[in-house]
Enzyme design. Structure first.
Site, PDB file in Angstrom:
ATOM      1  N   CYS A  69      -3.359   5.543 -15.363  1.00 57.25           N
ATOM      2  CA  CYS A  69      -2.645   6.522 -16.186  1.00 57.25           C
ATOM      3  C   CYS A  69      -3.630   7.346 -17.023  1.00 57.25           C
ATOM      4  CB  CYS A  69      -1.580   5.822 -17.028  1.00 57.25           C
ATOM      5  SG  CYS A  69      -0.362   6.965 -17.673  1.00 57.25           S
ATOM      6  N   HIS A  75       1.389   2.869 -13.222  1.00 57.97           N
ATOM      7  CA  HIS A  75       0.972   1.608 -13.869  1.00 57.97           C
ATOM      8  C   HIS A  75       1.160   0.417 -12.933  1.00 57.97           C
ATOM      9  CE1 HIS A  75       0.097   2.732 -18.073  1.00 57.97           C
ATOM     10  NE2 HIS A  75       0.894   3.752 -17.826  1.00 57.97           N
ATOM     11  N   GLU A 131      -0.255  -2.363 -12.950  1.00 60.12           N
ATOM     12  CA  GLU A 131      -0.296  -3.657 -13.663  1.00 60.12           C
ATOM     13  C   GLU A 131       1.095  -4.109 -14.105  1.00 60.12           C
ATOM     14  OE1 GLU A 131      -0.852  -0.832 -15.044  1.00 60.12           O
ATOM     15  OE2 GLU A 131      -0.069  -0.857 -17.086  1.00 60.12           O
TER      16      GLU A 131
END
Ligand code: MN
Length: 233
Positions: free
Chosen positions: A105, A210, A212
């Protein structure tokens, strides 16, 4: 040996913070995470990049537009000059050593700026495109909300073996012009750049979404695994 992965952190009102999703993603993929505070001193930054095998540039606030030759426009959000300086210094030193970087990001944008690219301060006020997607989703964080198209022949395409897949989206800024030795590896259907990578480094990749936070998503896991593997070489 497990590689040591430096994870950049957020600085706000003198408080350092980091979502544990990043830490979890690194440990799950076989890396040893260490959290990096926001340093500005050259010597400290150099020590850090010598210590780590890879750098994870994390998400966060906006980037100071004077770093890419613009003044703040109305759509710009909050910025942290200390964090900008710290991450750009770390990035440039990692690139000099050809050590792997994964930018997520804001991190993807930092990668771009540190290499001489530029960006939209705010895609909604700075593009003429009336068909812009909702890039700041209201759906849960783990939910893939829009598609990205992957370009063939890129490292990203090699890693995930898919032409199109869904990503989550929490950004109002975006990469605009990319540096000369970079290439775009994925775009959304409205033409926004969603992933970039260096053509001249071992593993230097930025994704606008994102991974993660997309738990149990095979694409997200593949990206982290490829990053950790690159850090072992
Ligand atoms: Mn998006």
């Amino acid at each position: 040996m497990k590689p040591i992965i430096g994870i950049s952190s957020n600085l706000n009102e003198r408080v350092l913070s980091l979502s544990s999703d990043y830490v979890e993603a690194i440990t799950k993929s076989g890396g040893v995470p260490i959290v990096i505070p926001n340093y500005q001193e050259e010597e400290e930054a150099l020590k850090i990049v010598q210590l780590i095998d890879g750098l994870l540039l994390t998400g966060g606030g906006d980037i100071d537009p004077t770093l890419f030759g613009e003044e703040p426009q109305s759509g710009l959000g909050s910025i942290s000059p200390e964090r900008d300086a710290s991450e750009i210094t770390l990035t440039q030193k990692m690139l000099n050593l050809n050590k792997p970087i994964l930018g997520i990001c804001r991190g993807s944008q930092v990668l771009n700026i540190a290499n001489g690219g530029d960006m939209y301060q705010d895609i909604y006020t700075q593009t003429e495109n009336k068909n812009l997607l909702q890039h700041t989703q209201h759906a849960p964080r783990s939910h893939g909300s829009h598609y990205v198209q992957v370009y063939e022949g890129t490292k990203l395409s090699e890693i995930i073996h898919l032409e199109k897949f869904k990503v989550n989206s929490f950004h109002h800024q975006a990469v605009r012009e990319i540096p000369q030795d970079f290439q775009v590896s994925a775009i959304s259907s409205d033409g926004m750049i969603e992933a970039i990578e260096s053509k001249s480094h071992h593993f230097v990749m930025g994704v606008q979404w994102h991974p993660e936070s997309m738990k149990n998503d095979s694409v997200s896991l593949a990206i982290f695994k490829a990053f950790i593997l690159a850090c072992m070489k």
